[in-house]
Design a protein around this motif. Structure first.
Motif, PDB file in Angstrom:
ATOM      1  N   THR A  87      15.560  53.640  12.358  1.00 37.89           N
ATOM      2  CA  THR A  87      16.484  53.035  13.252  1.00 37.89           C
ATOM      3  C   THR A  87      16.503  51.608  12.762  1.00 37.89           C
ATOM      4  O   THR A  87      15.864  50.517  13.324  1.00 37.89           O
ATOM      5  CB  THR A  87      16.205  53.392  14.442  1.00 37.89           C
ATOM      6  OG1 THR A  87      14.732  52.440  14.866  1.00 37.89           O
ATOM      7  CG2 THR A  87      15.840  54.681  15.060  1.00 37.89           C
ATOM      8  N   LYS A  88      17.445  51.064  11.788  1.00 35.56           N
ATOM      9  CA  LYS A  88      17.858  49.645  11.506  1.00 35.56           C
ATOM     10  C   LYS A  88      18.998  49.512  12.057  1.00 35.56           C
ATOM     11  O   LYS A  88      20.034  50.018  11.841  1.00 35.56           O
ATOM     12  CB  LYS A  88      17.642  49.911   9.963  1.00 35.56           C
ATOM     13  CG  LYS A  88      17.863  48.110   9.492  1.00 35.56           C
ATOM     14  CD  LYS A  88      17.345  48.147   8.194  1.00 35.56           C
ATOM     15  CE  LYS A  88      17.458  46.552   7.507  1.00 35.56           C
ATOM     16  NZ  LYS A  88      17.373  46.510   6.195  1.00 35.56           N
ATOM     17  N   TYR A  89      18.873  48.389  12.852  1.00 34.66           N
ATOM     18  CA  TYR A  89      20.215  48.056  13.600  1.00 34.66           C
ATOM     19  C   TYR A  89      20.997  47.027  12.773  1.00 34.66           C
ATOM     20  O   TYR A  89      20.219  46.004  12.270  1.00 34.66           O
ATOM     21  CB  TYR A  89      19.829  47.486  15.032  1.00 34.66           C
ATOM     22  CG  TYR A  89      19.560  48.531  15.828  1.00 34.66           C
ATOM     23  CD1 TYR A  89      20.665  49.121  16.620  1.00 34.66           C
ATOM     24  CD2 TYR A  89      18.174  49.065  15.993  1.00 34.66           C
ATOM     25  CE1 TYR A  89      20.343  50.101  17.654  1.00 34.66           C
ATOM     26  CE2 TYR A  89      18.197  50.168  16.739  1.00 34.66           C
ATOM     27  CZ  TYR A  89      18.978  50.658  17.625  1.00 34.66           C
ATOM     28  OH  TYR A  89      18.647  51.647  18.396  1.00 34.66           O
ATOM     29  N   TYR A 110      15.166  36.010   6.670  1.00 38.67           N
ATOM     30  CA  TYR A 110      15.063  36.958   5.549  1.00 38.67           C
ATOM     31  C   TYR A 110      16.047  36.897   4.481  1.00 38.67           C
ATOM     32  O   TYR A 110      15.701  36.819   3.214  1.00 38.67           O
ATOM     33  CB  TYR A 110      14.787  38.597   6.006  1.00 38.67           C
ATOM     34  CG  TYR A 110      14.905  39.557   4.904  1.00 38.67           C
ATOM     35  CD1 TYR A 110      13.450  39.896   4.371  1.00 38.67           C
ATOM     36  CD2 TYR A 110      15.956  39.906   4.422  1.00 38.67           C
ATOM     37  CE1 TYR A 110      13.463  40.886   3.636  1.00 38.67           C
ATOM     38  CE2 TYR A 110      16.003  41.010   3.558  1.00 38.67           C
ATOM     39  CZ  TYR A 110      14.700  41.506   3.009  1.00 38.67           C
ATOM     40  OH  TYR A 110      14.599  42.526   1.962  1.00 38.67           O
ATOM     41  N   ARG A 111      17.241  36.599   4.820  1.00 38.99           N
ATOM     42  CA  ARG A 111      18.355  36.609   3.922  1.00 38.99           C
ATOM     43  C   ARG A 111      18.150  35.554   3.117  1.00 38.99           C
ATOM     44  O   ARG A 111      18.454  35.185   1.871  1.00 38.99           O
ATOM     45  CB  ARG A 111      19.579  36.883   4.501  1.00 38.99           C
ATOM     46  CG  ARG A 111      19.855  38.348   4.658  1.00 38.99           C
ATOM     47  CD  ARG A 111      21.258  38.455   5.448  1.00 38.99           C
ATOM     48  NE  ARG A 111      21.154  39.924   6.159  1.00 38.99           N
ATOM     49  CZ  ARG A 111      22.088  40.300   6.910  1.00 38.99           C
ATOM     50  NH1 ARG A 111      23.167  39.726   7.062  1.00 38.99           N
ATOM     51  NH2 ARG A 111      22.059  41.585   7.471  1.00 38.99           N
ATOM     52  N   GLU A 112      17.787  34.481   3.542  1.00 36.09           N
ATOM     53  CA  GLU A 112      17.392  33.291   2.929  1.00 36.09           C
ATOM     54  C   GLU A 112      16.148  33.461   1.949  1.00 36.09           C
ATOM     55  O   GLU A 112      16.163  33.032   0.920  1.00 36.09           O
ATOM     56  CB  GLU A 112      16.949  31.950   4.063  1.00 36.09           C
ATOM     57  CG  GLU A 112      16.708  30.511   3.245  1.00 36.09           C
ATOM     58  CD  GLU A 112      15.981  29.987   4.211  1.00 36.09           C
ATOM     59  OE1 GLU A 112      15.873  29.554   5.250  1.00 36.09           O
ATOM     60  OE2 GLU A 112      15.293  28.905   3.592  1.00 36.09           O
ATOM     61  N   VAL A 125      11.010  41.072  12.816  1.00 31.85           N
ATOM     62  CA  VAL A 125      11.472  40.637  11.611  1.00 31.85           C
ATOM     63  C   VAL A 125      11.567  39.017  11.716  1.00 31.85           C
ATOM     64  O   VAL A 125      11.399  38.384  12.359  1.00 31.85           O
ATOM     65  CB  VAL A 125      13.082  41.118  11.575  1.00 31.85           C
ATOM     66  CG1 VAL A 125      13.188  42.395  11.535  1.00 31.85           C
ATOM     67  CG2 VAL A 125      13.919  40.687  12.874  1.00 31.85           C
ATOM     68  N   SER A 126      12.375  38.561  10.608  1.00 36.89           N
ATOM     69  CA  SER A 126      12.439  37.144  10.203  1.00 36.89           C
ATOM     70  C   SER A 126      12.830  36.280  11.575  1.00 36.89           C
ATOM     71  O   SER A 126      12.074  35.203  11.694  1.00 36.89           O
ATOM     72  CB  SER A 126      13.168  36.761   9.111  1.00 36.89           C
ATOM     73  OG  SER A 126      14.249  37.304   9.198  1.00 36.89           O
ATOM     74  N   GLY A 127      13.663  36.752  12.102  1.00 36.46           N
ATOM     75  CA  GLY A 127      14.533  35.962  13.169  1.00 36.46           C
ATOM     76  C   GLY A 127      13.443  35.842  14.463  1.00 36.46           C
ATOM     77  O   GLY A 127      13.602  35.060  14.937  1.00 36.46           O
TER      78      GLY A 127
END
Ligand code: PBG
Length: 333
Positions: free
Chosen positions: A202-204, A212-214, A282-284
């Motif tokens: 379940t990845k939203y 993370y994208r950075e 996650v990263s955020g």
């Protein structure tokens, strides 16, 4: 006449067991231990070099030799597993993410090096293509569309290569339909029956992935968004259907991602399927806690530990968290 508190409660007073540390410990329902922690680490090319990640203070990208040191440290702390994420040099990224299926790519070199030096730690690798594509998407991009079946073929090849390099658990984060069953078949055909699958079931389609994208260098590349393959944050039942499909296809473990804004999903998944369930803080989420702590607005250490315990209360068996080594040190006293 107003009734007394004892009349109302029948003499029961819940505060009695909260009165001291020993009694609170005695009735504690959940417990965070080092065995619950998975540490995501970021990889870069080169030697004996680290890079800061602006939006993730305290987290660094590591060259393979330093990732080995990090894995050694994690093993000493008792952390069961690390999860590796590569920042691939831009010249190696293309439309199909072809570097993902190269045997000696960054992620596979790191796996071999960690396995050789720290055989006692588990290695989890992500088979999604986003670190390897020049458009930052998790699959193959054709005419503006992330094509499902061709992406699955590529992801399967990446997964087999990762298993060959020594990965213990393949954790595909791409959300393509059918990838779990395809990965399972390919692992078995290639003699990797012992390699497990942790599905990012379940990845939203979340805004919490920004830092993370950075970290892996996809933020400047990503065209559009990932709404055509990640789950809509409005949905619960779809998340359960996705989890059911991944389990039927052969996943041993499932993951909910992001973590804290989706604790309800953790609880629903755990109660519905009773399988090993993990959350990715996650990263955020990490960045929010670190930013508030750096401003002195919250007690960062206490919020970190409380956020991790919340995953246990929600039913998770473990947490992927950038806090893993710090939390492990606190848990060790
Ligand atoms: C993509 C992937 C993402 C994360 C790990 N792998 C999300 C994304 O970039 O869309 C997020 C991890 C994090 O935010 O900590 N396959």
């Amino acid at each position: 006449m107003r009734r007394s508190v004892d009349e109302i409660t029948g003499g029961k007073r819940l505060r009695r067991m909260r009165k001291a540390d020993w009694s609170r410990r005695l009735v504690a329902e959940n417990d965070l231990t080092v065995n619950d922690l998975i540490w995501p680490i970021f990889l870069i090319e080169g030697e004996n070099r680290t890079e800061q990640i602006a939006a993730m203070p305290g987290v660094e990208r590591l060259t393979v030799d330093l990732a080995v040191r990090a894995a050694e440290e994690a093993a000493k702390l008792g952390i069961p597993a690390v999860a590796t994420f590569p920042n691939i040099p831009i010249e190696k990224r293309d439309t199909t993410g072809s570097n993902a299926i190269e045997d000696d790519n960054l992620i596979n070199r790191a796996t071999r090096a960690i396995k050789a030096a720290v055989p006692e730690i588990g290695i989890i690798t992500d088979a999604a293509l986003d670190p390897f594509t020049d458009h930052g998407h998790d699959g193959v991009l054709r005419d503006g569309i992330i094509v499902n079946d061709e992406s699955v073929e590529q992801i399967v090849r990446a997964a087999v290569g990762q298993a060959a390099a020594g990965a213990d658990i393949i954790a595909p984060s791409d959300m393509m339909d059918g990838r779990i069953g395809a990965i399972r078949d390919a692992l078995d055909e290639n003699g990797f029956q012992d390699v497990a699958i942790m599905s990012y079931a379940t990845k939203y389609a979340s805004a919490f992935y920004g830092p993370y994208r950075e970290a892996i260098g996809t933020s400047g590349l990503l065209k559009g968004d990932k709404k055509t393959y990640y789950i809509d944050p409005a949905n619960t039942e779809e998340a359960l259907r996705e989890t059911e499909a991944d389990l039927q296809e052969g996943a041993e473990m499932v993951m909910v991602k992001p973590g804290m804004p989706y604790l309800d999903i953790c609880r629903r998944v755990k109660e519905t399927f009773q399988v090993p369930t993990f959350a990715y803080q996650v990263s955020g989420e990490y960045a929010m806690i670190e930013a508030a702590a750096a401003n002195g607005w919250i007690d960062g250490e206490r919020v970190m530990m409380e956020s991790l315990l919340a995953f246990k209360r929600a039913g998770c068996d473990g947490i992927l968290t950038y806090f893993a080594p710090r939390a492990a040190k606190i848990l060790a006293g």
